[in-house]
Design a protein around this motif. Structure first.
Motif, mmCIF file in Angstrom:
data_model
loop_
_atom_site.group_PDB
_atom_site.id
_atom_site.type_symbol
_atom_site.label_atom_id
_atom_site.label_comp_id
_atom_site.label_asym_id
_atom_site.label_seq_id
_atom_site.Cartn_x
_atom_site.Cartn_y
_atom_site.Cartn_z
ATOM 1 N N SER A 65 0.825 -1.211 0.000
ATOM 2 C CA SER A 65 0.000 0.000 0.000
ATOM 3 C C SER A 65 0.859 1.260 0.000
ATOM 4 C CB SER A 65 -0.925 0.006 1.219
ATOM 5 O OG SER A 65 -2.000 -0.880 1.019
ATOM 6 N N ILE A 203 -14.929 -1.157 5.376
ATOM 7 C CA ILE A 203 -14.375 -0.718 4.090
ATOM 8 C C ILE A 203 -15.410 -0.865 2.981
ATOM 9 C CG2 ILE A 203 -12.639 -1.260 2.324
ATOM 10 C CD1 ILE A 203 -10.731 -1.964 4.626
ATOM 11 N N ALA A 340 -5.105 0.913 -0.071
ATOM 12 C CA ALA A 340 -6.167 0.209 -0.799
ATOM 13 C C ALA A 340 -7.254 1.182 -1.245
ATOM 14 C CB ALA A 340 -6.764 -0.881 0.089
ATOM 15 N N TYR A 341 -7.620 2.111 -0.353
ATOM 16 C CA TYR A 341 -8.594 3.132 -0.716
ATOM 17 C C TYR A 341 -8.066 4.021 -1.840
ATOM 18 C CZ TYR A 341 -12.504 2.712 2.500
ATOM 19 O OH TYR A 341 -13.637 2.292 3.132
ATOM 20 N N GLY A 344 -8.280 1.908 -5.022
ATOM 21 C CA GLY A 344 -9.666 1.667 -5.419
ATOM 22 C C GLY A 344 -10.370 2.919 -5.898
ATOM 23 N N THR A 393 -9.940 -8.270 3.789
ATOM 24 C CA THR A 393 -9.774 -6.857 3.457
ATOM 25 C C THR A 393 -9.334 -6.680 2.010
ATOM 26 O OG1 THR A 393 -9.022 -6.641 5.742
ATOM 27 C CG2 THR A 393 -8.827 -4.713 4.349
ATOM 28 N N THR A 397 -11.491 -4.932 -1.038
ATOM 29 C CA THR A 397 -10.918 -3.839 -1.826
ATOM 30 C C THR A 397 -10.964 -4.134 -3.318
ATOM 31 O OG1 THR A 397 -9.433 -3.361 0.015
ATOM 32 C CG2 THR A 397 -8.866 -2.396 -2.101
#
Length: 482
Positions: A65, A203, A340-341, A344, A393, A397
């Motif tokens: 990440s 998430i 990850a956010y 994404g 998780t 994602t």
């Protein structure tokens, strides 16, 4: 089977970095396809390379990440690096931090162990009743222990005490198999019913609200999913009894006497237990009444703010019961979630996810299918996707943004499809390596890999079927579109 799985995992780790580099270079330097922007192509390259690293485990997930956070602005995929760094300040990150503080407080105070022993000695008067009580305990503590691993760590010692008293032999006792496998099932299925049950749910809700235009809060998730989870667990319980019969295997009366002695040794409620009970009941009350806050207080307290308030109370000198060093916050998970956010959301903003899904739609012929069939196919794919992914998780994602893009491409309601798919993501129950919970229960030696796979595959089928039925019935009564 375990040796083969270990060997495959070892090779995947060795090949992960070279494969990620090859994937990154191949996508980054290929001609930009029609319908895809240059930024979208770069986002796709970075995401796919990260996906390979996450799945292979070649690098720690948080390090991958951090690499994403470096690559997105340096490659020109994101115009301002502030947009990438800002992901660590998302409200869901604060919710996750607070969840770890709350978990640490519950474990330190010993209140969950006391509650479990009380439930068993009060209501578990027969072997089957004891198993049902263990299910109910799992479904109860999911509200105030927002960690699947923490709940397993609380429940396994109780189960071990029970089975030791029953003189159940690991690997031979069917009652031991049912109890431990049911623990795996109940932990996973109960988690799917509560938004704060695991970081993956939080998430997923974040993606649904940010990318699909949803407004999914704590009670929205609970009302939509908990009935599915409860009936799914009851059916799974029945399947377990049919697969592993244990009639006349144990001396249950003697066991109850010893458990009552264990409960008595806990003594009177400690001050820390009373503090923990107050804080968690306050948090559960605020979460449960979120829709009524304006009427009650004149202002609204969000799910995220409630968690932070509870965490502050846990950490407050004299009032609380923890200091900062005792709050076991998994910062690597926070950093992983931030990256990850970033990945994404960049896929979404550059339209690369929509482009990719549109190609997939036409490739699989989904665009020609009835939308009811599309719902069913997507739910079953998501349910069994844990056979590939070993992290809830990571799976969240990868899948939820893709599913939102798929729904938008096909003119379906993205909130409905993504929310239903989110309920499948905690069903990591088929093999021991698929979650830490599985590993904790498997380490007791009471069941084999084949026992778990057989029970898990059947349970997943039941869960996927119930979710599909609910989309066309329960969801419609709640006002969700198709």
């Amino acid at each position: 089977m375990e040796t083969t799985s270990s060997s495959q995992s070892s090779w995947l780790k060795k090949l992960g970095i070279p494969l990620a580099i090859v994937i990154f270079c191949a996508l980054m330097f290929m001609p930009t396809p029609d319908g895809l922007t240059l930024e979208g192509k770069k986002a796709l390259a970075i995401f796919c390379a990260a996906l390979m690293l996450w799945v292979s485990g070649a690098l720690p997930i948080y390090l991958t990440s951090m690499i994403i956070i470096i690559l997105l602005p340096l490659s020109g995929t994101v115009a301002k690096e502030k947009e990438v760094f800002a992901t660590l300040g998302f409200d869901v990150i604060w919710l996750m931090v607070s969840a770890f503080v709350l978990t640490s407080a519950m474990i330190k105070s010993n209140i969950a162990r006391r509650f479990a022993l009380w439930m068993i000695t009060t209501f578990g008067q027969t072997p089957k009743k004891a198993l049902i009580v263990l299910i109910l305990i799992n479904f109860s503590i999911v509200f105030f222990v927002p960690s699947t691993t923490a709940r397993a760590s609380l429940m396994v010692p109780i189960c071990m005490i029970l089975l030791e008293i029953y003189k159940a032999v690991p690997g031979k006792s069917n009652f031991g198999k049912v109890m431990m496998l049911q623990g795996v099932q109940a932990d996973a299925i109960a988690t799917s019913g509560v938004m704060t049950g695991t970081a993956g749910n939080i998430i997923a809700a974040g993606f649904i609200n940010q990318q699909a235009g949803g407004n999914i809060g704590y009670m929205d998730w609970l009302i939509a999913s908990f009935p599915i989870s409860f009936f799914g667990m009851m059916l799974s319980f029945w399947v377990g009894l049919k697969l592993f019969k244990f009639k006349d295997e144990i001396d249950f009366e003697r066991a109850l006497v010893i458990l009552k002695e264990e409960r008595q040794r806990l003594g009177a409620f400690t001050l820390n237990e009373k503090k923990a009970m107050f804080i968690f009941l306050l948090a559960v009350f605020l979460w449960a009444t979120e829709s009524y806050h304006k009427a009650l207080f004149g202002f609204k307290i969000s799910v995220y703010m409630t968690a932070v308030i509870a965490a502050v109370l846990c950490l407050m000198p004299k009032i609380g019961l923890l200091n900062w060093s005792e709050a076991k916050i998994k910062w690597e998970l926070m950093i992983f979630a931030a990256g990850a956010y970033a990945a994404g959301n960049t896929l979404e903003s550059t339209q690369s996810a929509q482009w990719l899904i549109s190609k997939m739609v036409y490739g699989l012929g989904l665009e020609q299918m009835n939308i009811y069939l599309v719902y069913i196919i997507v739910i079953f794919i998501c349910m069994y996707s844990h056979l590939i992914f070993t992290s809830k998780t990571v799976k969240t994602t990868i899948l939820i943004p893709a599913i939102i893009a798929l729904a938008k491409t096909m003119g379906m309601d993205p909130v409905t499809l993504a929310l239903a798919a989110s309920f499948t993501l905690t069903y990591t129950i088929t093999l021991p390596p698929h979650s830490k919970v599985n590993t904790i229960y498997f380490a007791t030696g009471y069941f084999s890999v084949m026992d778990q796979m057989k029970y898990g595959l059947i349970t997943c089928f039941i869960g996927a079927t119930l979710i599909c039925i609910s989309i066309f019935t329960w969801f419609q009564l709640l006002g969700y579109g198709l």
